[in-house]
Design an enzyme around this catalytic site. Structure first.
Site, PDB file in Angstrom:
ATOM      1  N   HIS A  68       1.461 -40.321  20.149  1.00 29.01           N
ATOM      2  CA  HIS A  68       2.737 -39.745  19.710  1.00 29.01           C
ATOM      3  C   HIS A  68       3.870 -40.757  19.917  1.00 29.01           C
ATOM      4  O   HIS A  68       4.752 -40.902  19.072  1.00 29.01           O
ATOM      5  CB  HIS A  68       3.044 -38.465  20.490  1.00 29.01           C
ATOM      6  CG  HIS A  68       2.307 -37.259  19.999  1.00 29.01           C
ATOM      7  ND1 HIS A  68       0.943 -37.173  19.991  1.00 29.01           N
ATOM      8  CD2 HIS A  68       2.763 -36.088  19.472  1.00 29.01           C
ATOM      9  CE1 HIS A  68       0.574 -35.988  19.496  1.00 29.01           C
ATOM     10  NE2 HIS A  68       1.665 -35.312  19.177  1.00 29.01           N
ATOM     11  N   GLU A 117       3.506 -36.497  28.759  1.00 24.67           N
ATOM     12  CA  GLU A 117       2.507 -35.493  28.388  1.00 24.67           C
ATOM     13  C   GLU A 117       1.146 -36.132  28.121  1.00 24.67           C
ATOM     14  O   GLU A 117       0.200 -35.442  27.729  1.00 24.67           O
ATOM     15  CB  GLU A 117       2.970 -34.682  27.160  1.00 24.67           C
ATOM     16  CG  GLU A 117       4.059 -33.658  27.497  1.00 24.67           C
ATOM     17  CD  GLU A 117       4.278 -32.613  26.408  1.00 24.67           C
ATOM     18  OE1 GLU A 117       3.687 -32.722  25.318  1.00 24.67           O
ATOM     19  OE2 GLU A 117       5.060 -31.665  26.662  1.00 24.67           O
ATOM     20  N   HIS A 144       8.194  15.788   8.359  1.00 24.43           N
ATOM     21  CA  HIS A 144       7.340  14.675   7.902  1.00 24.43           C
ATOM     22  C   HIS A 144       5.865  14.961   8.149  1.00 24.43           C
ATOM     23  O   HIS A 144       5.026  14.748   7.276  1.00 24.43           O
ATOM     24  CB  HIS A 144       7.723  13.370   8.605  1.00 24.43           C
ATOM     25  CG  HIS A 144       8.678  12.541   7.813  1.00 24.43           C
ATOM     26  ND1 HIS A 144       8.337  11.952   6.616  1.00 24.43           N
ATOM     27  CD2 HIS A 144       9.969  12.200   8.034  1.00 24.43           C
ATOM     28  CE1 HIS A 144       9.379  11.285   6.142  1.00 24.43           C
ATOM     29  NE2 HIS A 144      10.382  11.425   6.971  1.00 24.43           N
ATOM     30  N   TYR A 204       0.841  -1.197   0.000  1.00 26.12           N
ATOM     31  CA  TYR A 204       0.000   0.000   0.000  1.00 26.12           C
ATOM     32  C   TYR A 204       0.874   1.244   0.000  1.00 26.12           C
ATOM     33  O   TYR A 204       1.799   1.360   0.817  1.00 26.12           O
ATOM     34  CB  TYR A 204      -0.923   0.026   1.226  1.00 26.12           C
ATOM     35  CG  TYR A 204      -1.843   1.216   1.146  1.00 26.12           C
ATOM     36  CD1 TYR A 204      -2.948   1.181   0.305  1.00 26.12           C
ATOM     37  CD2 TYR A 204      -1.577   2.397   1.840  1.00 26.12           C
ATOM     38  CE1 TYR A 204      -3.781   2.286   0.160  1.00 26.12           C
ATOM     39  CE2 TYR A 204      -2.399   3.497   1.706  1.00 26.12           C
ATOM     40  CZ  TYR A 204      -3.502   3.441   0.864  1.00 26.12           C
ATOM     41  OH  TYR A 204      -4.305   4.534   0.717  1.00 26.12           O
ATOM     42  N   SER A 250       6.193   8.939  12.369  1.00 26.51           N
ATOM     43  CA  SER A 250       7.647   8.830  12.221  1.00 26.51           C
ATOM     44  C   SER A 250       8.361   9.627  13.320  1.00 26.51           C
ATOM     45  O   SER A 250       7.798  10.555  13.895  1.00 26.51           O
ATOM     46  CB  SER A 250       8.046   9.350  10.840  1.00 26.51           C
ATOM     47  OG  SER A 250       9.372   9.003  10.549  1.00 26.51           O
ATOM     48  N   GLN A 290     -10.478   0.758   2.135  1.00 27.83           N
ATOM     49  CA  GLN A 290     -11.043  -0.126   1.104  1.00 27.83           C
ATOM     50  C   GLN A 290      -9.955  -0.860   0.332  1.00 27.83           C
ATOM     51  O   GLN A 290     -10.153  -2.004  -0.102  1.00 27.83           O
ATOM     52  CB  GLN A 290     -12.004   0.643   0.177  1.00 27.83           C
ATOM     53  CG  GLN A 290     -11.400   1.802  -0.590  1.00 27.83           C
ATOM     54  CD  GLN A 290     -11.399   3.117   0.191  1.00 27.83           C
ATOM     55  OE1 GLN A 290     -11.469   3.138   1.434  1.00 27.83           O
ATOM     56  NE2 GLN A 290     -11.311   4.227  -0.521  1.00 27.83           N
ATOM     57  N   ASN A 333      -2.648   6.386   6.467  1.00 31.84           N
ATOM     58  CA  ASN A 333      -3.268   7.231   7.496  1.00 31.84           C
ATOM     59  C   ASN A 333      -3.951   6.351   8.549  1.00 31.84           C
ATOM     60  O   ASN A 333      -3.808   5.128   8.542  1.00 31.84           O
ATOM     61  CB  ASN A 333      -4.248   8.223   6.852  1.00 31.84           C
ATOM     62  CG  ASN A 333      -5.395   7.496   6.133  1.00 31.84           C
ATOM     63  OD1 ASN A 333      -5.657   6.317   6.389  1.00 31.84           O
ATOM     64  ND2 ASN A 333      -6.063   8.199   5.239  1.00 31.84           N
TER      65      ASN A 333
END
Lengths: 427, 427
Positions: free
Chosen positions: B416, B411, B259, B125, B234, B187, B210
Site C-alpha cells: 500500500h 498496518e 390493518h 412485491y 403495522s 416463490q 405475509n
C-alpha cells in the site's frame, strides 16, 4: 500467476468475473451455538470463548480509561501526526454528508420533510490478527461521532497478553469511541447484539471480520439487529488503456493483492502491449514485498481481461461492480461519469487506491463481492435514520381529504377514511 | 379491549412496550424448499406453486401490455383522480430527496465527492388478499422511477381467475413499472432474487408480505440480495395530552387497528381524563367499522400508558420506536424535534396517519417492530447507491503521501505504501 483472457465475448463475462466462492454454511452451526451461549450466559460465555479462542482468561473485558489515554504514548509522533491528518480529512468529507433538508409543500397546507436522527447505540468491530486495523477505527468511529450517536462501543480481540494494539486504542479515543472491550469473533457480535452484564446491546453493528464474524452478523441481522453491509474479500478492478503507466498499475494491483490470499484483482484494458508491460512490472515489484506470498496467491485468483473498446471495458467493469475501481486512462473524468456500479472510484494516475484506504477522506468500508450493485459504502448516512414528518393545516387536510378517502375506501380500509372524515365534520 | 397502565416505572416499560411476538422459524424449512425449487426449476416451479397456492394454472406469468393499458378503464374517474393526486404529492416529496452533492477538497489537491447511481434492477412485491394495496405500488415505483432504475419489475399474486386488481395494474403503469408478473408468495421473492426463464433477477427487493414472503426476503438477503428492511406488523403510537381531541385520537387508533389482528396501537398520555373520554370514543366509533372484528382483536394487543410528564411520554415513545407516531399535544412542533426514534411523525390535529398512508407525499413503507431505532423508511435513497470518488493532483498526492505511507507501514501493508512511493519517485 494472473490469468489473461483476450477479447472474451459478453456471454463469457459472468464466468470470468466470478468471485472466488467461499461457503460459510458449514460454520453456521457453531456460530449459532456461540450466539445462543452469549445470549444465555452473558459474560460467563464471553470469558469461556475468550479463553478458548484468544488464549487468555480475562477478569474484566473493558479497556480502562488509563490504558486508553496512555495508548498514544506508545506510538511514534510520526504515526500520531499521520493519524491526525487522516482524521481531519475523513471528518471533512463525512461532515459534508450530514445535511439538513428543506421541507416540501406537496400541496397547499401539506408540509413534508425529513430529519436526521443518530442511531443511539452503535457497535464497531475491529478484527485482531497480524495487522492492527486502526484505520478502520477511524473510518467507523468518525462518522458515528459526527452523526451524534450517543453510545459508540468497540470490540476487538486482545492478544495472549490481554492487550489491544495501542494504535487501535489511540484511534478509538481520538475518534470518539465511548467504550472499548477486549472481545473478538462471533462472541463479540453476539455481545453487541444482545448485551451482557458488561457489554451494552446496540442497534447496529459495523465492521469487517473473518468468516465467523461475518456469519454472526448475518444471523443477528435476521433477528432484527441492523448491520453495515454483507461482507466478502477485498477486491480491486483497474481500467487501463495504452496511456496508463504500467508501474503505477502494477503497484495498485499488488497493493490489493497483499490484503489476503482470497483478495481479487481484475485488470480490464484495451491495450495488448500494456498487458505485457504491466505483467513485467508486477513480476519486478512483487519480489520486494514483505507479503509476497500472500500477493502471489491472490494473483492466482485474478484476471487480466483484454477488450477491444473503452465502451466494452466500462460494461465489464459495471458487471463486475468492484469494491475499488481505479481509472488509469485518458479522459478518466468522462469514464467516471459512466460508471454505474462501484464502491469507490479512483480517478487518474495520482489517485492510488491506498490513499482511500487511509486518508483521502472517503470511507474504506465498501461493498465487496458485487454488492456494489445495490449497496453503498459506509458514510455518515449509515449512522442515522431519516425520520419523515408531515404537518397539515386545516386547509391542507381539506385539500387532501377526498384523495385519501377515495383511496382508503377502495383498499377496503374504512377506518382510514373515517379518521379524515371525522376532522372535516368537526370543523 | 385495550389495556390501561397507570404511571408505570421505567423498569416496567420494556415489558409494556413488547410487540406481539411471532416466530417464523417453523416455516423457514418450507420457504427454503420453495426457494431451492425456483432456483433449480425456474418457471416450472413457479407454475407448480401458483397452481398450489393461488389455485390457477398459468401459461404466461407476465401481464400483457393491453391488460396493463386497459386497467384504467376498469376504475372510476374519481379513483383515478385520487391516484393521480397522490402520485403528484409522492413525486414532489421524493424528488426533493434526490440531490447531487458538492465535492470536498479535504486537503489541497485531494478532491472527494459522492454521486448517486440508480440500482439498475429492482423488484417490487405487492401482496394479494382482500385489500388491493395499490397505494404501495405508488410508494415503491415512484421513487424507483425517480432514482432512474433501468428495470423495475413487480410481482403480485393473481386471483383464481388469473387476474390482478386493475388498481394495482393502473398504478404500476402510471408510476413507471416496466414489467408485471402474476406471481405471489415466497416463490415470487425467489424468482426476483435468482431469475427464471420469464422473470429477470434483480439486485434489491422491496415490499410488504405475509410471513412466507418475509421469511423468503430474509433468506435471500443472507445470500446477498438486498432488501428494503425487515418486516413486522403495522403499528401506531399516539402521544396525547389533555388538549387533544378524543374523537380524533380514537379515529387514528382505530385506523391503525383495522390493518390486521396483529397490528398494535399504543396511546401514551399525560391526562387521565383524556384516557376516559378517548376510550369512550373508541367504543362509540368501533361499532360502525366494516373491519370491526379485526380492529377489536388488534386493540386487545394494545396499550394505553398514563404518565406524569411530557418528558416521560417522549422517553417512552422513543423506547417504543413506532412505525407511525402521531403527536396530539400542545407544542407538538417542539415535541417533534425531541423525537429520536420513529418511522414517520404526524404533527397536530389535522395530520391523521391515513394521509401519510396515501397521499401527503411521505413514504408509507416504514420500519416496524422497533426497527425505527436503526432503520429509515423507504425513500429515493433506497433505490440508489452513493459511489464515492476521489481525484488527486500531483501536488495532492505529495501532500497526502507521508500520511498514507506511515499508516500503511504500521498496518504491515507495505505494498500500500509502495503504490504511493512509486508515484513520488517518478515525478
Amino acid at each position: 500467476m494472473i490469468k489473461l483472457t483476450k477479447y472474451p465475448s459478453p456471454d463469457q463475462w459472468e464466468e470470468l468475473l466470478a468471485r472466488p466462492y467461499s461457503d460459510n454454511a458449514p460454520l453456521m452451526a457453531s456460530v449459532k451455538e456461540i450466539i445462543a451461549a452469549v445470549q444465555a450466559k452473558g459474560d460467563t460465555a464471553l470469558r469461556h470463548y475468550t479463553a478458548q479462542f484468544d488464549g487468555i482468561e480475562l477478569a474484566d473485558f473493558q479497556v480502562g480509561r488509563a490504558e486508553l489515554e496512555q495508548a498514544g504514548n506508545l506510538l511514534t509522533d510520526e504515526l500520531k501526526a499521520a493519524i491526525q491528518q487522516a482524521k481531519q480529512n475523513i471528518e471533512a468529507f463525512h461532515r459534508s454528508q450530514h445535511k439538513s433538508e428543506d421541507a416540501v409543500e406537496t400541496m397547499p397546507g401539506v408540509l413534508c420533510w425529513r430529519e436526521n436522527r443518530a442511531i443511539n447505540k452503535v457497535g464497531l468491530y475491529i478484527p485482531g490478527g497480524t495487522a492492527p486495523l486502526f484505520s478502520t477505527v477511524l473510518m467507523l468511529a468518525i462518522p458515528a461521532a459526527l452523526a451524534g450517536c450517543a453510545e459508540i462501543i468497540l470490540c476487538s480481540p486482545c492478544n495472549a497478553k490481554g492487550t489491544i494494539h495501542p494504535a487501535i486504542l489511540y484511534c478509538a479515543q481520538l475518534a470518539g469511541v465511548h467504550k472499548v472491550y477486549k472481545i473478538g469473533g462471533a462472541q463479540a457480535i453476539a455481545a453487541m447484539a444482545y448485551g451482557t452484564q458488561t457489554v451494552p446491546a446496540v442497534y447496529k453493528i459495523f465492521g469487517p471480520g473473518n468468516q465467523y464474524v461475518t456469519a454472526a452478523k448475518q444471523l443477528v441481522q435476521v433477528a432484527g439487529i441492523a448491520i453495515d453491509m454483507p461482507a466478502g474479500p477485498s477486491e480491486v478492478c483497474v481500467l487501463a488503456d495504452a496511456a496508463a503507466n504500467p508501474a503505477y498499475v502494477a503497484a495498485d494491483l499488488l497493493a490489493q493483492a497483499e490484503h489476503g490470499p482470497d483478495s481479487q484483482v481484475v485488470l480490464v484494458t484495451t491495450s495488448e502491449s500494456f498487458v505485457q508491460s504491466c505483467l513485467e512490472e508486477i513480476e519486478k515489484q512483487v519480489i520486494h514485498l514483505t507479503r509476497k506470498d500472500i500477493a502471489l496467491r491472490a494473483l492466482s485468483n485474478s484476471r487480466v481481461i483484454l477488450v477491444k473498446t473503452m465502451l466494452e471495458a466500462v460494461q465489464i467493469t459495471d458487471q463486475y461492480a468492484a469494491e475499488h475501481l481505479i481509472l488509469h486512462c485518458e479522459n478518466a473524468d468522462e469514464i467516471a461519469v459512466q460508471i454505474k456500479n462501484a464502491g469507490s472510484v479512483f480517478i487518474g494516475p495520482y489517485s492510488p487506491e491506498s490513499i482511500g484506504d487511509y486518508a483521502s477522506g472517503t470511507n474504506h468500508t465498501l461493498p465487496t463481492n458485487g454488492y456494489a450493485r445495490a449497496y453503498s459504502g459506509v458514510s455518515t448516512d449509515s449512522f442515522v435514520k431519516k425520520i419523515t414528518y408531515q404537518k397539515l393545516t386545516k386547509d391542507g387536510l381539506n385539500n387532501i381529504a377526498k384523495t385519501v378517502m377515495v383511496m382508503a375506501e377502495e383498499e377496503g380500509l374504512q377506518a382510514h377514511a373515517a379518521a379524515v372524515k371525522i376532522r372535516l365534520g368537526n370543523q
